[in-house]
Design a protein around this motif. Structure first.
Motif, PDB file in Angstrom:
ATOM      1  N   ILE A  67       0.839  -1.203   0.000  1.00  0.00           N
ATOM      2  CA  ILE A  67       0.000   0.000   0.000  1.00  0.00           C
ATOM      3  C   ILE A  67       0.872   1.250   0.000  1.00  0.00           C
ATOM      4  O   ILE A  67       0.663   2.195  -0.772  1.00  0.00           O
ATOM      5  N   VAL A  68       1.855   1.297   0.866  1.00  0.00           N
ATOM      6  CA  VAL A  68       2.715   2.474   0.980  1.00  0.00           C
ATOM      7  C   VAL A  68       3.467   2.721  -0.314  1.00  0.00           C
ATOM      8  O   VAL A  68       3.712   3.875  -0.695  1.00  0.00           O
ATOM      9  N   SER A  69       3.791   1.658  -1.030  1.00  0.00           N
ATOM     10  CA  SER A  69       4.584   1.824  -2.248  1.00  0.00           C
ATOM     11  C   SER A  69       3.777   2.340  -3.426  1.00  0.00           C
ATOM     12  O   SER A  69       4.348   2.903  -4.359  1.00  0.00           O
ATOM     13  N   VAL A  70       2.462   2.162  -3.413  1.00  0.00           N
ATOM     14  CA  VAL A  70       1.662   2.538  -4.584  1.00  0.00           C
ATOM     15  C   VAL A  70       0.688   3.669  -4.318  1.00  0.00           C
ATOM     16  O   VAL A  70       0.058   4.168  -5.249  1.00  0.00           O
ATOM     17  N   ALA A  71       0.515   4.082  -3.054  1.00  0.00           N
ATOM     18  CA  ALA A  71      -0.506   5.088  -2.760  1.00  0.00           C
ATOM     19  C   ALA A  71       0.104   6.245  -1.991  1.00  0.00           C
ATOM     20  O   ALA A  71       1.188   6.157  -1.426  1.00  0.00           O
ATOM     21  N   THR A  72      -0.620   7.351  -1.995  1.00  0.00           N
ATOM     22  CA  THR A  72      -0.194   8.515  -1.230  1.00  0.00           C
ATOM     23  C   THR A  72      -0.792   8.459   0.157  1.00  0.00           C
ATOM     24  O   THR A  72      -1.742   7.736   0.416  1.00  0.00           O
ATOM     25  N   ILE A  73      -0.216   9.236   1.072  1.00  0.00           N
ATOM     26  CA  ILE A  73      -0.689   9.272   2.444  1.00  0.00           C
ATOM     27  C   ILE A  73      -1.535  10.516   2.652  1.00  0.00           C
ATOM     28  O   ILE A  73      -1.085  11.627   2.428  1.00  0.00           O
ATOM     29  N   GLY A  74      -2.754  10.315   3.045  1.00  0.00           N
ATOM     30  CA  GLY A  74      -3.572  11.433   3.495  1.00  0.00           C
ATOM     31  C   GLY A  74      -4.356  12.141   2.433  1.00  0.00           C
ATOM     32  O   GLY A  74      -5.423  12.672   2.706  1.00  0.00           O
ATOM     33  N   LEU A 123     -19.020   2.094   3.445  1.00  0.00           N
ATOM     34  CA  LEU A 123     -19.720   3.379   3.401  1.00  0.00           C
ATOM     35  C   LEU A 123     -18.818   4.502   3.905  1.00  0.00           C
ATOM     36  O   LEU A 123     -18.779   5.594   3.303  1.00  0.00           O
ATOM     37  N   LEU A 124     -18.086   4.246   4.983  1.00  0.00           N
ATOM     38  CA  LEU A 124     -17.181   5.272   5.504  1.00  0.00           C
ATOM     39  C   LEU A 124     -16.042   5.539   4.522  1.00  0.00           C
ATOM     40  O   LEU A 124     -15.692   6.702   4.262  1.00  0.00           O
ATOM     41  N   ALA A 125     -15.461   4.464   3.976  1.00  0.00           N
ATOM     42  CA  ALA A 125     -14.371   4.638   3.024  1.00  0.00           C
ATOM     43  C   ALA A 125     -14.857   5.310   1.748  1.00  0.00           C
ATOM     44  O   ALA A 125     -14.149   6.147   1.163  1.00  0.00           O
ATOM     45  N   GLY A 126     -16.065   4.959   1.304  1.00  0.00           N
ATOM     46  CA  GLY A 126     -16.616   5.599   0.113  1.00  0.00           C
ATOM     47  C   GLY A 126     -16.806   7.090   0.301  1.00  0.00           C
ATOM     48  O   GLY A 126     -16.509   7.892  -0.601  1.00  0.00           O
ATOM     49  N   ARG A 127     -17.286   7.476   1.461  1.00  0.00           N
ATOM     50  CA  ARG A 127     -17.438   8.904   1.744  1.00  0.00           C
ATOM     51  C   ARG A 127     -16.079   9.603   1.762  1.00  0.00           C
ATOM     52  O   ARG A 127     -15.934  10.704   1.219  1.00  0.00           O
ATOM     53  N   GLN A 128     -15.077   8.939   2.338  1.00  0.00           N
ATOM     54  CA  GLN A 128     -13.742   9.532   2.364  1.00  0.00           C
ATOM     55  C   GLN A 128     -13.161   9.642   0.959  1.00  0.00           C
ATOM     56  O   GLN A 128     -12.498  10.629   0.626  1.00  0.00           O
ATOM     57  N   GLU A 129     -13.432   8.663   0.116  1.00  0.00           N
ATOM     58  CA  GLU A 129     -12.958   8.728  -1.265  1.00  0.00           C
ATOM     59  C   GLU A 129     -13.596   9.895  -2.000  1.00  0.00           C
ATOM     60  O   GLU A 129     -12.936  10.579  -2.804  1.00  0.00           O
ATOM     61  N   ASP A 130     -14.876  10.150  -1.742  1.00  0.00           N
ATOM     62  CA  ASP A 130     -15.535  11.299  -2.359  1.00  0.00           C
ATOM     63  C   ASP A 130     -14.888  12.608  -1.914  1.00  0.00           C
ATOM     64  O   ASP A 130     -14.668  13.518  -2.723  1.00  0.00           O
ATOM     65  N   LEU A 131     -14.597  12.685  -0.619  1.00  0.00           N
ATOM     66  CA  LEU A 131     -13.941  13.895  -0.108  1.00  0.00           C
ATOM     67  C   LEU A 131     -12.552  14.056  -0.710  1.00  0.00           C
ATOM     68  O   LEU A 131     -12.150  15.166  -1.087  1.00  0.00           O
ATOM     69  N   ASP A 132     -11.815  12.958  -0.823  1.00  0.00           N
ATOM     70  CA  ASP A 132     -10.480  13.020  -1.423  1.00  0.00           C
ATOM     71  C   ASP A 132     -10.560  13.435  -2.885  1.00  0.00           C
ATOM     72  O   ASP A 132      -9.738  14.223  -3.372  1.00  0.00           O
ATOM     73  N   ALA A 133     -11.552  12.888  -3.608  1.00  0.00           N
ATOM     74  CA  ALA A 133     -11.701  13.216  -5.025  1.00  0.00           C
ATOM     75  C   ALA A 133     -12.036  14.691  -5.206  1.00  0.00           C
ATOM     76  O   ALA A 133     -11.471  15.372  -6.075  1.00  0.00           O
ATOM     77  N   ALA A 134     -12.974  15.186  -4.408  1.00  0.00           N
ATOM     78  CA  ALA A 134     -13.336  16.604  -4.510  1.00  0.00           C
ATOM     79  C   ALA A 134     -12.150  17.496  -4.189  1.00  0.00           C
ATOM     80  O   ALA A 134     -11.917  18.522  -4.855  1.00  0.00           O
ATOM     81  N   ASP A 135     -11.359  17.108  -3.198  1.00  0.00           N
ATOM     82  CA  ASP A 135     -10.179  17.890  -2.833  1.00  0.00           C
ATOM     83  C   ASP A 135      -9.154  17.883  -3.957  1.00  0.00           C
ATOM     84  O   ASP A 135      -8.540  18.913  -4.268  1.00  0.00           O
ATOM     85  N   ALA A 136      -8.962  16.721  -4.584  1.00  0.00           N
ATOM     86  CA  ALA A 136      -7.993  16.633  -5.674  1.00  0.00           C
ATOM     87  C   ALA A 136      -8.426  17.474  -6.869  1.00  0.00           C
ATOM     88  O   ALA A 136      -7.612  18.160  -7.502  1.00  0.00           O
ATOM     89  N   LEU A 137      -9.712  17.424  -7.211  1.00  0.00           N
ATOM     90  CA  LEU A 137     -10.205  18.219  -8.333  1.00  0.00           C
ATOM     91  C   LEU A 137     -10.088  19.709  -8.051  1.00  0.00           C
ATOM     92  O   LEU A 137      -9.739  20.508  -8.937  1.00  0.00           O
TER      93      LEU A 137
END
Length: 645
Positions: A109-116, A255-269
């Motif tokens: 995970i650490v090798s392929v993804a960003t933190i935070g 559901l919790l992870a999906g909500r966090q992914e939405d927040l991460d996506a909106a932040d990235a955009l």
């Protein structure tokens, strides 16, 4: 200049002037590492933190519940000793294997993804952060746990049929490996991945490993706490309950992870727009997130699959039926099952052997009693040895009563452990007031409904035998019949000095104890320690085996303990009075021919000590006899009989 070089240099013309945004390679490395380290130090966001908490708690509950249920699942096929052999060490090993796999996956995970936060570049490897990947890993582990656990009852018969070919030594290990050890591996995996995310701190490896160990210790403590709770489920319902809990945990984490992914996506955009990325790049990134969002709709598929698996198991598997199932008798030709129930001591069933014309009471992987349908006499002659408590010279019965096996209604007897009630019924017919203590209500109901146990006994206590004798009144009983063998072993707390002293207390001064022990006549170690334990309260002990044809075979042995010398008045007139051709008469006539030399057993050992509540090695010593008992039961009845419970 080549076209490739032109493509690489084209974006340079659109970058801000060097004076505003140029950076050296060293400053670039600092900028890339600082957000990662800062995010790691800050820890996961609140939604992911909640999902990690759910993962820890759910893992502790599921693992603790299945640790308790694992031997319970195997008990009807392997007894109550063999499923525990090596179980604790294998459970710890499974959890450790899962934790090791979790650490390896965390490094991936650490090798392929960003933190935070999601990278603004929108590259494929950065679509998910480490936080959301951690949550997804936990959710998938719970989905697999739900599927394995929900289908366990349906897989059990096939697992037992194949593992039984390996015998009683390796069969339980293979069965556990197919039914519960995979869940422990998944539990260790989930705990390790979540602990690794909580403890992630590249700035301080020492602190990181310390926090990681503390998280796993906390998860272990939570598991231990759950194990201490007095929770008991029926096998099938317990498995489905744990499967449902795993499926629900997975759904909440998704559901919790999906909500966090939405927040991460909106932040990235939003960051992409602020950095002025090209419209094409922005649209490509947006489409990637939309595609990811559509894919997340499939998160409900495992939950739907669990509902299907659970419903199929609940409606079709005999393990989930509370009484007789449609295939209870059909699957075992030659045997007609009359009753079955899962109760305190496991599965209890009554069956007719139509070939040999006998009826047996089964508890787990043992036959705790039976009678011949033609005469109603016990198929095990040892149970008639208990009648001899009234034939000891100097006991409460009169000489005349000893010659006719009849009493005047003043004698009282306590039977600890009922079975089919042979001893209790026999003493009751001799006009002795009988109290029965039986821990399993299903055993008592079966004895009454199918084995002619009288319903007008003096008293019936559906309670734990040890607790009963600890609280019973002093000098109450003339006789105590102690017969608590089941499932290939005896409950050790009823064979300690404390238990024997309590039995001596509730007996009258000249009272007699008859105690059945299932073991091997040549097993000097067990016999010597039991004899030594009995002598802490009774000075005179004798022991008689059901047979001594093979002293290395597992048989019933009846100990008689008394404050007076144990001498019997078993006369020809008595045997004629009770019917010379009866099984009871033949058993009493041959009893003294089968005496076990317990003094020789004691003398063979250099050191013998009484068994106590704090030092009770009987469970460990019964491992060898339990293997013999398993083979004896398989020789007595075919494999299909034992698989049909």
């Amino acid at each position: 200049m080549s076209s490739a070089t032109a493509r690489r240099r084209k974006p340079d013309a659109q970058q801000p002037p060097p004076s505003s945004s140029a950076e050296t390679p060293s400053s670039s490395r600092k900028e890339n590492s600082s957000p990662r380290d800062a995010a790691a130090t800050a820890g996961p966001p609140a939604l992911i933190l909640i999902s990690i908490f759910i993962s820890f708690i759910s893992t502790a509950i599921i693992v603790a519940s299945l640790i308790r249920m694992g031997p319970q699942i195997l008990e009807p096929v392997y007894g109550n000793i063999l499923p525990h052999s090596g179980y604790s060490s294998a459970t710890v090993t499974s959890l450790a294997i899962g934790a090791a796999i979790g650490l390896v996956y965390w490094r991936h995970i650490v090798s392929v993804a960003t933190i935070g936060s999601v990278s603004a570049s929108g590259s494929e490897t950065d679509q998910l952060t480490t936080d959301t990947r951690t949550a997804r890993a936990s959710a998938i582990a719970f989905d697999v746990t739900a599927a394995i656990t929900a289908l366990a009852p349906q897989r059990a018969e096939y697992v037992f049929r194949w593992s039984g070919r390996l015998g009683p030594k390796w069969g339980p290990f293979v069965s556990h490996s197919a039914l519960v050890y995979p869940v422990f591996i998944l539990g260790g995996f989930t705990a390790a991945v979540c602990a690794a995310r909580i403890s992630y701190n590249p700035r301080s490896p020492t602190r990181q490993w310390t926090v990681f160990g503390a998280c796993l210790a906390a998860a272990s403590l939570a598991t231990w706490v759950v194990l201490q709770l007095p929770i008991q489920h029926r096998t099938c319902h317990g498995l489905l309950l744990n499967a449902g809990y795993a499926a629900l945990s997975s759904l909440m984490i998704k559901l919790l992870a999906g909500r966090q992914e939405d927040l991460d996506a909106a932040d990235a955009l939003d960051r992409a727009r602020r950095h002025g990325q090209q419209q094409t790049q922005h649209s490509k990134q947006k489409n990637a997130y939309l595609g990811e969002s559509r894919l997340r709709r499939l998160r409900f598929v495992p939950t739907a699959a669990f509902v299907l698996f659970a419903a199929t198991t609940l409606l079709s598997d005999p393990l989930c039926a509370s009484g007789l199932a449609a295939r209870s008798s059909a699957s075992t030709p030659g045997y007609a099952m009359l009753s079955r129930a899962e109760s305190v001591t496991g599965w209890v069933s009554v069956s007719d052997d139509t070939t040999r014309r006998l009826r047996v009471l089964r508890s787990g992987h043992s036959i705790i009693g039976g009678h011949w349908n033609s005469t109603g006499e016990s198929i095990f002659a040892i149970f008639y040895y208990a009648d001899a408590v009234r034939l000891v010279r100097g006991c409460s019965s009169s000489p005349k009563a000893r010659q006719t096996l009849s009493g005047d209604g003043t004698e009282r007897a306590l039977q600890i452990g009922l079975g089919i009630g042979v001893s209790a019924r026999s003493l009751h017919e001799q006009n002795v007031r009988v109290d029965v203590v039986e821990i399993d209500p299903a055993v008592y109901r079966a004895a009454v409904d199918f084995f002619m146990l009288p319903t007008n006994l003096n008293a019936v206590h559906l309670a734990d035998g040890r607790r009963f004798i600890d609280t019973a009144q002093t000098h109450t009983y003339d006789y105590v019949v102690h017969d608590v063998f089941t499932g290939g072993s005896v409950p050790a707390p009823l064979f300690s000095t404390s238990a024997i002293e309590q039995i001596r207390r509730i007996l009258k001064p000249d009272g007699i104890l008859a105690m059945n022990y299932v073991g091997i006549p040549n097993d000097s170690r067990s016999l010597a320690h039991i004899t030594f334990t009995l002598r802490t309260a009774f000075p005179h002990i004798r022991c008689f085996a059901e047979t001594l044809e093979d002293p290395d075979a597992m048989v019933n042995m009846m100990f008689f303990a008394s404050p007076r010398p144990v001498r019997f008045d078993i006369t020809p007139g008595l045997l004629r009075a009770i019917g010379s051709s009866s099984i009871r008469a033949r058993a009493l006539q041959d009893m003294e021919k089968n005496e076990v030399d317990i003094d020789a057993a004691v003398s063979r050992l250099d050191r013998v000590r009484p068994i106590t509540d704090t030092w009770n090695p009987l469970p460990q010593w019964q491992a060898g006899p339990a293997i013999q008992h398993w083979h004896a039961m398989r020789n007595l009845f075919p494999e299909n009989y034992w698989l049909n419970y």
